[in-house]
Enzyme design. Sequence first.
Site: not given
Length: 325
Positions: A45, A136, A170
């Site tokens: 990430e 994200k 994540c």
Amino acid sequence: MEDKLSIAIAQIAPVWLNKSATINKVESAILEASAQNASLVCFGETLLPGYPFWLDLTGGSKFNDPVQKEIFAHYLSQAVSIEEGDLGSICSLAKEKQIAVYLGIAERAGDRGGHSVYCSLVYIDRSGLIQSVHRKLMPTYEERLSWSIGDGHGLRVHSLESFTVGGLNCWENWMPMARSALYAQGENLHVAVWPGNTNNTIDVTRHLAKENRMYVLSVSGLMRREDIGPDVPHHDLIFGNAQDFPGDGGSCIAAPDGSWIVEPLGPEETVLTAVIDMQTVREERQNFDPSGHYSRPDVFELRVNRERQKLTTFSDEKLTTSSDE
């Protein structure tokens, strides 16, 4: 179709907050994965140019704090602009070596003004083309002090030989509806990217594998105290408060039955490959397929907005002139 696929974990540390130097490390890892005959290589990430570890170490929530402003300004200057071609050399290398790449980047998004940072996961196919950029959906806790909220545009899967691959950033991997959006598109190889924490990967990797009867590759970055370079603003403050391993790795691969193919790795830089087999997916889907025979679309329906969110829409009208002559 060929059932077997070679996939690679690239658990490496960035040259923290240095875009050009980190690109060099990414390209070296791609070459190493290619030399091991991998068809896909994955990175952690926001590996490029690094995860915002400083937030926990410098009082990141202080409002209007000069320290936070200076560090963020540096982060923004090193963030990736896809529109300006920052990933061009990586795309060219992917094409040359015929290897697909999943790469976590801190994106300076031109379509949102160019002054905010998004945690983005980029998929580059084996012909060197960027096929998706997933921002994200919800940065976690202190991440919201440096990253903006993304959208559903990148909730997409991609064909890779006999597999269908998708990915999430994540803690998005804990979001049932985000996972379901990928499952419903036929995902059977999932890439979960992390900044580097074994505590994150050890449980969710096996859970996702068993939930969708698929292979799950969790790839983490690595961050050591010595990776905080002297050119980073407020180096002494960040370095003085850092632990030995702000990011301790934990990359791993689970099979569709939840068993380990690669157990969580320790805090070391490595490029590691494994061969996966589509036949195993077929076998495990025999008794449970959450988007197929075990779904109930008459009861449940998920709607996904995949429009890229934008602030403005311009309608430029062509100006015309008239004459009585």
